[in-house]
Design an enzyme around this catalytic site. Structure first.
Site, PDB file in Angstrom:
ATOM      1  N   TYR A 263       0.836  -1.202   0.000  1.00 55.04           N
ATOM      2  CA  TYR A 263       0.000   0.000   0.000  1.00 55.04           C
ATOM      3  C   TYR A 263       0.877   1.259   0.000  1.00 55.04           C
ATOM      4  CZ  TYR A 263      -3.669   3.326   1.250  1.00 55.04           C
ATOM      5  OH  TYR A 263      -4.529   4.390   1.247  1.00 55.04           O
ATOM      6  N   ALA A 264       1.888   1.286   0.860  1.00 54.30           N
ATOM      7  CA  ALA A 264       2.793   2.447   0.920  1.00 54.30           C
ATOM      8  C   ALA A 264       3.446   2.685  -0.447  1.00 54.30           C
ATOM      9  CB  ALA A 264       3.853   2.234   1.996  1.00 54.30           C
TER      10      ALA A 264
ATOM     11  N   LYS B  80       0.976   4.060  -3.008  1.00 54.49           N
ATOM     12  CA  LYS B  80       0.622   5.455  -2.746  1.00 54.49           C
ATOM     13  C   LYS B  80       1.828   6.369  -2.920  1.00 54.49           C
ATOM     14  CE  LYS B  80      -3.683   5.279  -2.170  1.00 54.49           C
ATOM     15  NZ  LYS B  80      -4.570   6.184  -2.943  1.00 54.49           N
TER      16      LYS B  80
HETATM   17  N1  NAD Z   1     -10.175   6.871   4.371  1.00 54.11           N
HETATM   18  C1  NAD Z   1      -8.913   7.189   4.710  1.00 54.11           C
HETATM   19  O1  NAD Z   1      -8.607   7.453   5.869  1.00 54.11           O
HETATM   20  C2  NAD Z   1      -7.846   7.256   3.667  1.00 54.11           C
HETATM   21  C3  NAD Z   1      -6.558   7.465   4.118  1.00 54.11           C
HETATM   22  C4  NAD Z   1      -5.519   7.544   3.205  1.00 54.11           C
HETATM   23  C5  NAD Z   1      -5.792   7.438   1.862  1.00 54.11           C
HETATM   24  N2  NAD Z   1      -7.037   7.232   1.393  1.00 54.11           N
HETATM   25  C6  NAD Z   1      -7.219   7.127  -0.049  1.00 54.11           C
HETATM   26  O2  NAD Z   1      -8.341   7.836  -0.487  1.00 54.11           O
HETATM   27  C7  NAD Z   1      -8.919   7.206  -1.613  1.00 54.11           C
HETATM   28  C8  NAD Z   1     -10.379   6.990  -1.360  1.00 54.11           C
HETATM   29  O3  NAD Z   1     -10.504   6.206  -0.179  1.00 54.11           O
HETATM   30  P1  NAD Z   1     -11.899   5.996   0.575  1.00 54.11           P
HETATM   31  O4  NAD Z   1     -11.585   5.987   1.998  1.00 54.11           O
HETATM   32  O5  NAD Z   1     -12.886   6.924   0.049  1.00 54.11           O
HETATM   33  O6  NAD Z   1     -12.168   4.470   0.124  1.00 54.11           O
HETATM   34  P2  NAD Z   1     -13.501   3.765  -0.390  1.00 54.11           P
HETATM   35  O7  NAD Z   1     -13.186   2.306  -0.388  1.00 54.11           O
HETATM   36  O8  NAD Z   1     -14.661   4.253   0.386  1.00 54.11           O
HETATM   37  O9  NAD Z   1     -13.622   4.292  -1.897  1.00 54.11           O
HETATM   38  C9  NAD Z   1     -12.768   3.887  -2.916  1.00 54.11           C
HETATM   39  C10 NAD Z   1     -13.581   3.654  -4.186  1.00 54.11           C
HETATM   40  O10 NAD Z   1     -12.685   3.179  -5.211  1.00 54.11           O
HETATM   41  C11 NAD Z   1     -13.382   2.218  -5.952  1.00 54.11           C
HETATM   42  N3  NAD Z   1     -12.490   1.286  -6.653  1.00 54.11           N
HETATM   43  C12 NAD Z   1     -11.730   0.310  -6.127  1.00 54.11           C
HETATM   44  N4  NAD Z   1     -11.105  -0.365  -7.107  1.00 54.11           N
HETATM   45  C13 NAD Z   1     -11.465   0.210  -8.284  1.00 54.11           C
HETATM   46  C14 NAD Z   1     -11.163  -0.040  -9.648  1.00 54.11           C
HETATM   47  N5  NAD Z   1     -10.341  -1.051 -10.001  1.00 54.11           N
HETATM   48  N6  NAD Z   1     -11.717   0.748 -10.594  1.00 54.11           N
HETATM   49  C15 NAD Z   1     -12.541   1.758 -10.247  1.00 54.11           C
HETATM   50  N7  NAD Z   1     -12.874   2.047  -8.980  1.00 54.11           N
HETATM   51  C16 NAD Z   1     -12.353   1.269  -8.006  1.00 54.11           C
HETATM   52  C17 NAD Z   1     -14.222   1.480  -4.918  1.00 54.11           C
HETATM   53  O11 NAD Z   1     -15.290   0.766  -5.551  1.00 54.11           O
HETATM   54  C18 NAD Z   1     -14.677   2.601  -4.024  1.00 54.11           C
HETATM   55  O12 NAD Z   1     -15.921   3.114  -4.441  1.00 54.11           O
HETATM   56  C19 NAD Z   1      -8.156   5.922  -1.823  1.00 54.11           C
HETATM   57  O13 NAD Z   1      -7.257   6.104  -2.886  1.00 54.11           O
HETATM   58  C20 NAD Z   1      -7.432   5.715  -0.531  1.00 54.11           C
HETATM   59  O14 NAD Z   1      -6.217   5.024  -0.719  1.00 54.11           O
HETATM   60  C21 NAD Z   1      -8.089   7.121   2.296  1.00 54.11           C
END
Ligand code: NAD
Lengths: 249, 232
Positions: A153-154, A157
């Protein structure tokens, strides 16, 4: 009257992307969003329609180049251009290095990093054609700390940082604005998966200097700021939305 | 210069074909270490590696590297240890995002990330058993400034640096130190405060130092080797 802005949100059916879609639809922008999850995408369109708001949804697998290219072409045909791309699609499968298998590594890199590459590759020519465009990547503080989901994951990202900087180094003078929002500990399903119990969540809160979990309005506000003219002198930056977690604890 | 004695150490160098890899092998041989390194037999196919072994002036081929399973490591001549990994493997596209094909992107990710990940994953159990080990990843300032705009290369290097950090955290309890050296690969002499580009031996020297007990408290770092350009 100002032209309606066309905003494309990739991964907009849940979490951070979804909240931003709702926010922009409420303000009357042309919002197009994509997601792998068709059900959730369609449900969001319906939810918005009930409130008299509009958004266009395409099912999309970010790991498929032809699919990404096709969707971006359709969006451009239908809306004329893409003013802002917000890339939020991502997965997290928390694993220790010992447990981690090559397929999980590969899958995480391809969704989180290659998927981003495809999206940016597909929109850049169009943005250059219109002499401007704004790209906002939803990255993660994990890229900086190496924690929060594992080596895979790291790495996935972290890749977004270099990608953004290469884009900025090449296209800043051609009107491309690109920045990255790096959330940590925002209340979404992704967080629920990482901290499934009340107890684990409370332990987490104690590690955050401001002693609370971030909300979706925290990320939406940051995206809105980077998408606005007010931030037009900000370029190639990582904006941590983390309650001080990364550098103060 | 201080001479390091690495008589009983085994160093695994990912990539012994390029200038820096060759210099690393020369330096560690001089310090007395036994060396394993990857070499390409078919220059037209970047993905085929052969593992070679060098002890002093004698060297021989061990065989092709299999990324699917680690059995090829069992074929090592009376080696039950690997003390140091130097991941110096890299390729680039030399192109901007518009011109990078999905296949070219995939190739950069494979060479710069997948292969090092997979090999490190195969070797760390050995280091864990030893409760001792050092890993060096060679990165680039492209991760910080975008370099020459090669999106695939810059992305692979910033990914590698985050992997470097994550690994350092996970492996520290087994006394395995993980650091990176970031080189200003695309900087031009007139943009570098020292006014010249880095030499292969300057890169190899820093790597050597980081893998000796002189750097025993250094962990999870990315050392910039850029003549003072970046100041990050
Ligand atoms: N929630 C947190 O605290 C947090 C922290 C750090 C980073 N992030 C990053 O923020 C972003 C959004 O995270 P979130 O918390 O809203 O997650 P989430 O899981 O609620 O939303 C992510 C969305 O991406 C979609 N997705 C996954 N694989 C896919 C693919 N192959 N094609 C198209 N869509 C796809 C999923 O269906 C989902 O709707 C991510 O990139 C995540 O790494 C979130």
């Amino acid at each position: 009257m100002e032209r309606k802005k066309a905003i494309l949100v990739i991964g907009g059916a849940a979490g951070i992307g979804k909240d931003y879609v709702k926010n922009r639809a409420a303000r009357g922008d042309s919002v197009i969003f994509t997601d792998l999850n068709k059900e959730a995408g369609e449900a969001l369109v319906n939810e918005l329609a009930l409130k008299g708001k509009e958004a266009t949804f395409f099912q999309h697998d970010v790991t498929d180049w032809e699919n990404t290219k096709g969707i971006i072409n359709k969006v451009i045909k239908q809306f004329g251009r893409i003013d802002t791309l917000v890339h939020s699609a991502g997965i997290t499968v928390s694993k220790s290095f010992e447990e981690l298998t090559f397929p999980t590594w590969k899958k995480t890199i391809s969704v989180n990093l290659t998927g981003l590459f495809y999206a940016v590759k597909a929109v850049i020519p169009e943005m250059l054609h219109h002499k401007g465009g704004n790209i906002i990547i939803i990255g993660s503080g994990s890229a900086i700390t190496g924690t929060g989901g594992g080596v895979h994951y790291a790495a996935s990202k972290g890749g977004a940082f270099g990608l953004m900087r290469a884009i900025a180094s090449k296209y800043s003078h051609l009107g491309i604005k690109i920045n990255l929002v790096a959330p940590r500990v925002i209340q979404t399903e992704m967080l629920d998966r990482l901290y499934p119990t009340e107890e684990s969540l409370e332990k987490l809160v104690q590690k955050i200097p401001v002693r609370k979990i971030g909300t979706l309005s925290d990320t939406t506000n940051a995206i809105n700021f980077l998408a606005s003219k007010e931030s037009d002198f900000i370029q190639g930056q990582v904006l941590l939305i983390d309650g001080g977690r990364t550098f103060l604890s | 210069m201080i001479q390091f004695d690495l008589q009983n150490k085994v160093v695994f160098v990912f990539d012994g074909d390029h200038q820096v890899g060759k210099e690393i092998i020369r330096l560690y041989t001089e310090a007395g270490a036994k060396i394993l390194f990857l070499s390409r037999t078919a220059p037209e196919d970047e993905s085929i590696f052969i593992l070679k072994y060098k002890d002093g002036s004698s060297s021989n081929d061990i065989g092709p590297v299999n990324l699917e399973n680690s059995s090829f490591l069992q074929g090592l001549p009376d080696l039950h240890q690997i003390d140091i990994i130097i991941n110096n493997l890299e390729t680039d596209t030399g192109k901007e995002i518009i011109d990078i094909t999905p296949e070219e992107w995939e190739n950069v990710m494979f060479i710069n990330l997948d292969v090092p990940f997979q090999l490190i994953k195969m070797i760390t159990p050995l280091m864990e058993k030893q409760n001792d080990g050092v890993i060096i990843n060679v990165s680039s300032t492209s991760a910080i400034d975008g370099g020459n705009g090669d999106t695939a290369y810059a992305a692979s290097k910033s990914a590698l640096e985050s992997m470097n950090k994550a690994l350092s955290r996970e492996l520290a309890s087994s006394n395995i130190r993980v650091n990176a050296v970031s080189v200003g690969k695309y900087d031009t002499s007139d943009s570098i405060p020292l006014g010249r580009k880095v030499t292969a031996s300057e890169i190899a020297n820093i790597i050597l130092m980081l893998t000796t007990p002189m750097a025993s408290y250094m962990n999870g770092q990315t050392i910039l080797l850029d003549g003072g350009k970046t100041l990050a």
